[in-house]
Design a protein around this motif. Structure first.
Motif, PDB file in Angstrom:
ATOM      1  N   ASP A 198       0.850  -1.198   0.000  1.00 30.35           N
ATOM      2  CA  ASP A 198       0.000   0.000   0.000  1.00 30.35           C
ATOM      3  C   ASP A 198       0.884   1.247   0.000  1.00 30.35           C
ATOM      4  N   HIS A 219      -7.423  -1.396   9.034  1.00 32.33           N
ATOM      5  CA  HIS A 219      -6.459  -0.749   8.151  1.00 32.33           C
ATOM      6  C   HIS A 219      -6.916   0.693   7.935  1.00 32.33           C
ATOM      7  N   HIS A 267      -6.180   4.901   7.031  1.00 36.23           N
ATOM      8  CA  HIS A 267      -5.351   5.945   6.414  1.00 36.23           C
ATOM      9  C   HIS A 267      -5.539   7.219   7.221  1.00 36.23           C
ATOM     10  N   ASN A 317      -1.178   5.537   4.894  1.00 37.30           N
ATOM     11  CA  ASN A 317      -1.688   4.747   6.023  1.00 37.30           C
ATOM     12  C   ASN A 317      -1.256   5.391   7.337  1.00 37.30           C
TER      13      ASN A 317
END
Ligand code: COA
Ligand code: ZN
Length: 314
Positions: free
Chosen positions: A18, A209, A211, A251
């Motif tokens: 990512d 997960h 950001h 992230n």
């Protein structure tokens, strides 16, 4: 229901995937490997190392097999890679992943942008992928993108997230990540979605997960901890972002997350100073400052000689 914070957290480092996937300039394979080595040296063991997607869609990941080759024989590592279709599944097995991560968005529009097909079509493909993985020893994990909101549709109903999780469970996929692709999660949404999933599909293992697009990524991770979640994904230096959403940002930074865990007395198995060294290496590799903060500020009790600062006198 109230939960205690877990005593230990499993952090999956997604920087190599990512993190790097939307870097405009190709990062040489040797540099990707050097960064992963530095991350391993800090104690990290779970990695989303690359993705076996179309090299035309994501040119940065075109060296997926070469990156995997550097680490596939390390039994102490758990290596996953993103896989969009049967071709990716076959490539990932050949490359020696421990688990492939299939992914679809909770919202139709982002799924169309990200993989050029409807959610229904994605699910049909996952059936094929599950068949390919069968008997190979490779685990199939599932990721749900836009699980907290969509850049094209706005609010994503919790029922849609539950529906995808159930579809995964029906395919035998029980390790599921809720991805906040565009950084729109908030603590109440985290609590709501974790609880709804636990109630509707109690047999799944949830990972989060986030950001940090709106500055509350770590707050959302903390909300996850308070809701009993012990698996998280983060990216060294706060690198990253989805190439298929406008104004995507990185992230939550792994070193900032580990700093928070350390200060909360929650184990991660990671050495923070070494991780900060890896974050500085990541900055040198991409050639710019990254958003991670602890690598710049240093540990909480970092002190300076008094003559390092000006005295306030008139
Ligand atoms: N690995 C390598 N090549 C692949 C591939 C894979 N997993 N899947 C497809 N391709 C190739 C095909 O062979 C074909 O090549 P050709 O034109 O030389 O024959 C080309 O890509 C197009 O294939 P097609 O099946 O028509 O796919 P598409 O153009 O509709 O794209 C995806 C669909 C899923 C392959 C593409 O959108 C993709 O890779 N998306 C990934 C997005 C991503 O990584 N997002 C970030 C994560 S959130
Ligand atoms: Zn992401």
């Amino acid at each position: 229901m109230s939960f205690r914070c877990p005593e230990h957290v499993e952090t999956t480092e997604v920087g190599p995937r990512d993190g790097l996937q939307s870097e405009p300039v190709f990062v040489p394979t040797a540099k990707k490997i050097e960064l992963a080595e530095a991350l391993i040296a800090s104690g990290l063991r779970h990695f989303e190392m690359t993705s076996f997607v179309s090299p035309r869609a994501v040119p940065q990941m075109r060296d997926a097999a070469e990156v995997m080759a550097a680490f596939r024989d390390r039994p102490d590592l758990w290596l996953t890679a993103l896989v969009p279709n049967a071709k990716g599944a076959e490539r990932s097995i050949e490359a020696g992943v421990d688990a492939m991560v299939v992914f679809m968005s909770a919202s139709e529009s982002h799924n169309l942008k990200n993989v050029n097909q409807t959610r229904q079509h994605s699910l049909q493909g996952f059936r094929q992928i599950a068949d390919i993985a069968q008997g190979t020893g490779v685990v199939v994990q599932g990721s749900i993108a836009t699980a907290f909101g969509c850049p094209f549709e706005g609010e994503v109903p919790v029922a849609d997230v539950v529906e995808v999780a159930k579809a995964y469970r029906d395919l035998g996929i029980t390790r599921i990540t809720l991805g906040d692709t565009t950084g729109v999660a908030t603590p109440p949404l985290v609590a709501e979605r974790c609880r709804a999933l636990r109630e509707a599909v109690p047999d799944i293992d949830i990972s989060l997960h986030f950001h940090n697009t709106r500055g509350v990524g770590l707050v959302c991770a903390y909300a996850g901890l308070l809701n009993g979640i012990s698996r998280f994904e983060s990216s060294v230096g706060g690198l990253g972002g989805c190439p298929f959403v406008p104004r995507a940002t990185g992230n939550i930074s792994t070193e900032d997350f580990v700093y928070m865990l350390d200060e909360c007395g929650i184990g991660s198995g990671v050495d923070l100073p070494k991780l900060c060294d890896a974050a500085k290496l990541a900055e040198r590799i991409v050639g710019r400052a990254l958003p991670g903060q602890v690598m710049k500020a240093g540990p909480r009790l970092r002190t300076y000689p008094m003559d390092a600062a000006r005295t306030a006198n008139g």
